[in-house]
Design an enzyme around this catalytic site. Structure first.
Site, PDB file in Angstrom:
ATOM      1  N   ASN A   1     -10.454   3.765  -5.600  1.00 60.06           N
ATOM      2  CA  ASN A   1     -10.845   2.619  -5.428  1.00 60.06           C
ATOM      3  C   ASN A   1     -12.451   2.524  -4.771  1.00 60.06           C
ATOM      4  OD1 ASN A   1     -11.230  -0.182  -4.408  1.00 60.06           O
ATOM      5  ND2 ASN A   1      -9.575  -0.238  -3.075  1.00 60.06           N
ATOM      6  N   TRP A   2     -13.261   2.259  -5.386  1.00 58.88           N
ATOM      7  CA  TRP A   2     -14.697   2.303  -5.121  1.00 58.88           C
ATOM      8  C   TRP A   2     -14.827   1.165  -3.966  1.00 58.88           C
ATOM      9  CZ3 TRP A   2     -18.152   3.725  -9.938  1.00 58.88           C
ATOM     10  CH2 TRP A   2     -17.752   5.029 -10.375  1.00 58.88           C
ATOM     11  N   LYS A   3     -14.183   0.074  -3.953  1.00 56.56           N
ATOM     12  CA  LYS A   3     -14.658  -0.946  -3.058  1.00 56.56           C
ATOM     13  C   LYS A   3     -16.139  -1.552  -3.381  1.00 56.56           C
ATOM     14  CE  LYS A   3     -11.230   1.002   0.100  1.00 56.56           C
ATOM     15  NZ  LYS A   3     -10.553   0.971   1.372  1.00 56.56           N
TER      16      LYS A   3
ATOM     17  N   HIS B   1      -4.414  -5.734  -2.587  1.00 52.36           N
ATOM     18  CA  HIS B   1      -5.213  -4.567  -1.688  1.00 52.36           C
ATOM     19  C   HIS B   1      -5.017  -5.252   0.022  1.00 52.36           C
ATOM     20  CE1 HIS B   1      -7.604  -1.893   0.485  1.00 52.36           C
ATOM     21  NE2 HIS B   1      -7.311  -0.803  -0.283  1.00 52.36           N
TER      22      HIS B   1
ATOM     23  N   GLU C   1      -6.963  -5.285   1.919  1.00 52.08           N
ATOM     24  CA  GLU C   1      -8.670  -5.923   2.336  1.00 52.08           C
ATOM     25  C   GLU C   1      -8.474  -7.319   1.778  1.00 52.08           C
ATOM     26  OE1 GLU C   1     -10.993  -2.590   1.242  1.00 52.08           O
ATOM     27  OE2 GLU C   1     -10.134  -1.571   2.657  1.00 52.08           O
TER      28      GLU C   1
ATOM     29  N   GLU D   1       0.042   1.667   1.110  1.00 51.74           N
ATOM     30  CA  GLU D   1      -1.095   1.988   2.000  1.00 51.74           C
ATOM     31  C   GLU D   1      -1.029   1.580   3.408  1.00 51.74           C
ATOM     32  OE1 GLU D   1      -5.002   2.597  -0.767  1.00 51.74           O
ATOM     33  OE2 GLU D   1      -5.003   0.553  -0.544  1.00 51.74           O
TER      34      GLU D   1
ATOM     35  N   GLY E   1      -9.407   4.109   5.788  1.00 52.88           N
ATOM     36  CA  GLY E   1     -10.724   4.262   6.454  1.00 52.88           C
ATOM     37  C   GLY E   1     -10.820   4.650   7.521  1.00 52.88           C
TER      38      GLY E   1
ATOM     39  N   SER F   1      -6.894   7.425   3.855  1.00 53.24           N
ATOM     40  CA  SER F   1      -7.480   8.911   4.441  1.00 53.24           C
ATOM     41  C   SER F   1      -6.919   9.719   3.562  1.00 53.24           C
ATOM     42  CB  SER F   1      -7.352   8.645   5.783  1.00 53.24           C
ATOM     43  OG  SER F   1      -7.983   7.763   6.706  1.00 53.24           O
TER      44      SER F   1
ATOM     45  N   GLY G   1      -9.861   5.821  -1.394  1.00 54.33           N
ATOM     46  CA  GLY G   1     -10.931   4.884  -1.376  1.00 54.33           C
ATOM     47  C   GLY G   1     -12.286   5.998  -0.913  1.00 54.33           C
ATOM     48  N   GLY G   2     -12.482   6.200   0.341  1.00 54.07           N
ATOM     49  CA  GLY G   2     -14.050   6.947   0.510  1.00 54.07           C
ATOM     50  C   GLY G   2     -14.144   8.169  -0.279  1.00 54.07           C
TER      51      GLY G   2
END
Ligand code: 13P
Length: 249
Positions: free
Chosen positions: A9-11, A94, A96, A166, A172, A212, A233-234
């Site tokens: 997920n590149w957000k 998600h 967010e 998640e 993150g 993470s 994510g990251g």
């Protein structure tokens, strides 16, 4: 045998040229072909990225969609649009989106319906904030997210759905759920699905861990019986890290 999946997920990251370079690096890498890789870029790169990845084992998804079919919903994207540019997957709910855009389980159930009607695969996200875990309410919370977002589906629809757990406190933050915490919740979620749809259905559904997840901890997380891969994510913003995670089964 259920599918092993690693999805990135590149957000809201990467310019267009950076995104094209990243997907080029991913499709050009050597990875375990038994793992379904999925990239989930910002939506307006999807058309081009779907072309680049079309003859590879890398699937493409979007980060969100409208719960509506079409019409006067300025700024929104429908499942038909997503399908028409070659994506196969979409994240739904998600954390967010739940937190910053106030998405409710009942909205998410409609988004899941839109996707399934257009032969797309929902990756339905669930997970608790730290406060809920500290209160010991995390199982109840995840149960209601799963029941209210997914349990209106029939068995065939459920079989076409992927679930991502998640824990919000791990997203993150650099704090990963321990391997035991991940397995415990994944086992709980699979049990919910088994109670509603039967053990065969529950055993066929992929449940991904997110929060993470990195090359340094993926192996331990993926070794758990009920963890079928990751929603990253990251670490998905770097091809070498993403591929290292995909090669961690
Ligand atoms: P991080 O891997 O950056 O913690 O993000 C997880 C996530 O939210 C993926 O959807």
């Amino acid at each position: 045998m259920r599918k092993k999946i690693v999805a990135g997920n590149w957000k809201m990251n990467k310019t267009y040229s950076e995104a094209i370079a990243l997907v080029g690096d991913i499709v050009g890498s050597s990875y375990d072909e038994s793992v379904q890789l999925i990239v989930i870029p910002p939506a307006f790169y999807v058309s081009e990225i779907a072309k680049i990845s079309s003859s590879t084992n890398v699937g493409v998804g979007v980060q969100n969609l409208s719960e509506h079919d079409s019409g006067a919903f300025t700024g929104e994207l429908s499942s038909k649009m997503i399908q028409s540019v070659g994506a196969q997957y979409a994240l739904v709910g998600h954390s967010e989106r739940r937190e910053y855009f106030n998405e409710k389980n009942s909205d998410l159930a409609l988004k899941v319906n839109q996707l399934l009607a257009d032969d797309l695969t929902p990756i339905y996200c669930c997970g608790e904030v730290l406060e809920e875990r500290e209160k010991g309410n995390h199982f109840n919370l995840v149960k209601s997210q799963i029941e209210e977002g997914l349990f209106h589906l029939d068995k065939d629809q459920m079989l076409k759905t992927v679930i991502a757990y998640e824990p919000v406190w791990a997203i993150g933050t650099g704090v990963t759920a321990s391997s035991d915490q991940a397995q415990e919740m994944h086992h709980f979620i699979r049990g919910l699905v088994a109670n509603k749809y039967g053990v065969d259905t529950a055993d066929s559904i992929s449940i991904l861990y997110g929060g993470s997840c990195k090359p340094t901890n993926a192996k331990e997380l993926f070794a758990n019986a009920d963890v079928d891969g990751g929603l990253i994510g990251g670490a998905s913003l770097n091809a070498a890290d993403f591929i290292a995670i995909a090669n961690s089964f």
